[in-house]
Design an enzyme around this catalytic site. Structure first.
Site, PDB file in Angstrom:
ATOM      1  N   GLY A  46       0.785  -1.142  -0.062  1.00 17.15           N
ATOM      2  CA  GLY A  46      -0.092   0.036   0.019  1.00 17.15           C
ATOM      3  C   GLY A  46       0.853   1.271  -0.002  1.00 17.15           C
ATOM      4  N   GLN A  51       3.007   9.966   1.160  1.00 15.90           N
ATOM      5  CA  GLN A  51       4.314   9.272   1.401  1.00 15.90           C
ATOM      6  C   GLN A  51       5.308   9.773   0.249  1.00 15.90           C
ATOM      7  OE1 GLN A  51       2.533   5.195   2.049  1.00 15.90           O
ATOM      8  NE2 GLN A  51       4.135   5.063   2.882  1.00 15.90           N
ATOM      9  N   CYS A  92       5.665  -0.103   7.317  1.00 16.62           N
ATOM     10  CA  CYS A  92       5.221   1.169   6.240  1.00 16.62           C
ATOM     11  C   CYS A  92       6.667   1.359   5.594  1.00 16.62           C
ATOM     12  CB  CYS A  92       4.896   2.322   7.149  1.00 16.62           C
ATOM     13  SG  CYS A  92       4.361   3.951   6.463  1.00 16.62           S
ATOM     14  N   LEU A  93       6.456   1.587   4.298  1.00 13.85           N
ATOM     15  CA  LEU A  93       7.473   2.332   3.461  1.00 13.85           C
ATOM     16  C   LEU A  93       7.861   3.411   3.937  1.00 13.85           C
ATOM     17  CD1 LEU A  93       6.079   1.334   0.022  1.00 13.85           C
ATOM     18  CD2 LEU A  93       8.043   0.051   1.147  1.00 13.85           C
ATOM     19  N   HIS A 134      -4.847   1.928   7.461  1.00 11.20           N
ATOM     20  CA  HIS A 134      -3.493   2.417   7.376  1.00 11.20           C
ATOM     21  C   HIS A 134      -3.108   3.562   6.376  1.00 11.20           C
ATOM     22  CE1 HIS A 134       1.087   1.611   7.748  1.00 11.20           C
ATOM     23  NE2 HIS A 134       0.932   2.324   6.698  1.00 11.20           N
ATOM     24  N   GLU A 135      -3.331   3.331   5.189  1.00  9.63           N
ATOM     25  CA  GLU A 135      -3.314   4.363   4.105  1.00  9.63           C
ATOM     26  C   GLU A 135      -4.366   5.533   4.254  1.00  9.63           C
ATOM     27  OE1 GLU A 135      -0.805   3.820   2.566  1.00  9.63           O
ATOM     28  OE2 GLU A 135      -0.462   1.635   3.065  1.00  9.63           O
ATOM     29  N   HIS A 138      -2.655   8.077   6.388  1.00  9.07           N
ATOM     30  CA  HIS A 138      -1.608   8.637   5.737  1.00  9.07           C
ATOM     31  C   HIS A 138      -2.025  10.090   5.568  1.00  9.07           C
ATOM     32  CE1 HIS A 138       2.334   6.596   6.064  1.00  9.07           C
ATOM     33  NE2 HIS A 138       1.625   5.413   5.302  1.00  9.07           N
TER      34      HIS A 138
HETATM   35  C1  QAP Z   1       0.774  -0.813   4.919  1.00 10.06           C
HETATM   36  O1  QAP Z   1       3.094  -1.280   3.934  1.00 10.06           O
HETATM   37  C2  QAP Z   1       0.528  -2.216   5.655  1.00 10.06           C
HETATM   38  O2  QAP Z   1       9.728  -1.877   6.795  1.00 10.06           O
HETATM   39  C3  QAP Z   1       1.772  -1.099   3.766  1.00 10.06           C
HETATM   40  O3  QAP Z   1      11.580  -2.290   5.166  1.00 10.06           O
HETATM   41  C4  QAP Z   1       1.518  -2.994   6.222  1.00 10.06           C
HETATM   42  O4  QAP Z   1       3.525  -1.893   2.095  1.00 10.06           O
HETATM   43  C5  QAP Z   1      -0.739  -2.486   5.730  1.00 10.06           C
HETATM   44  C6  QAP Z   1       7.654  -2.258   3.443  1.00 10.06           C
HETATM   45  C7  QAP Z   1       1.079  -4.272   6.766  1.00 10.06           C
HETATM   46  C8  QAP Z   1      -1.180  -3.562   6.591  1.00 10.06           C
HETATM   47  C9  QAP Z   1      -0.277  -4.512   6.837  1.00 10.06           C
HETATM   48  C10 QAP Z   1       8.170  -2.095   4.921  1.00 10.06           C
HETATM   49  C11 QAP Z   1       8.751  -2.574   2.599  1.00 10.06           C
HETATM   50  C12 QAP Z   1       6.217  -2.226   3.228  1.00 10.06           C
HETATM   51  C13 QAP Z   1       9.211  -1.866   5.457  1.00 10.06           C
HETATM   52  C14 QAP Z   1       4.044  -1.631   3.196  1.00 10.06           C
HETATM   53  C15 QAP Z   1      10.389  -2.259   4.258  1.00 10.06           C
HETATM   54  C16 QAP Z   1      10.050  -2.596   3.085  1.00 10.06           C
HETATM   55  C17 QAP Z   1       5.390  -1.832   3.873  1.00 10.06           C
HETATM   56 CO    CO Z   2       2.531   3.426   5.352  1.00 10.31          CO
END
Ligand code: QAP
Ligand code: CO
Length: 169
Positions: A46, A51, A92-93, A134-135, A138
């Protein structure tokens, strides 16, 4: 194909409240395409426009294993459908390398516009419901670390600040 730079916590620009999209035009569709490129490259499931430092209410999500379910949410609104809460290990990215358990409503209704500006409605549960919330956070200047203990949040901030200083050298 364009990869956009991703802002990282504690960048204050991540606290900006995004503005509604008034017209879903080619400029918005280009943003959506660049956001998918950026999210898939990461890889992530996501990404909110906030972001990538674009403060418009645009979210892209793909919770599939094989990039087969791209979803676009423009001006999303959510409604909680039942009181049941769901725990999920979120990342989270914009908070790279950190995952923490967050509790949120487990069943929601989402209304949004798609990439053609057509309204749609879905009632997701599970990871999709978590990801949309979550999004949407943001877009309102909120991060998943705001849902965890201040102690953990402070520790994550210190570690990321240290990483950012090392990268700037
Ligand atoms: C939000 O998060 C989310 O730490 C999206 O080193 C996450 O795409 C919603 C990511 C989990 C629900 C459950 C995170 C990539 C990606 C990192 C992501 C990383 C590389 C996170
Ligand atoms: Co995020």
């Amino acid at each position: 194909m364009a990869l956009l730079p991703i802002l990282e916590f504690p960048d204050p620009r991540l606290r900006t409240v995004a503005k509604p999209v008034t017209e879903v035009d080619d400029k918005i569709r280009k943003l959506v395409d660049d956001m998918f490129d950026t999210m898939y490259d990461a890889p992530g499931i996501g990404l909110a426009a906030s972001q990538v430092n674009v403060h418009k209410r645009v979210v892209v999500i793909d919770v599939s294993e094989d990039k087969s379910q791209p979803m676009v949410f423009i001006n999303p609104e959510i409604e909680v459908l039942d009181a049941e809460l769901c725990e999920y290990d979120e990342g989270c990215l914009s908070v790279p390398g950190f995952y923490e358990t967050v509790v949120r409503p487990g069943h929601i209704r989402v209304r949004a516009l798609d990439r053609d500006g057509i309204p749609f409605e879905i009632d997701p549960q599970g990871v999709l419901a978590v990801c949309i919330q979550h999004e949407l956070d943001h877009l309102n200047g909120k991060l998943f670390v705001d849902h965890i203990s201040p102690f953990k949040r402070t520790r994550i901030r210190a570690k990321l600040e240290k990483k950012h200083k090392a990268e700037a050298r």
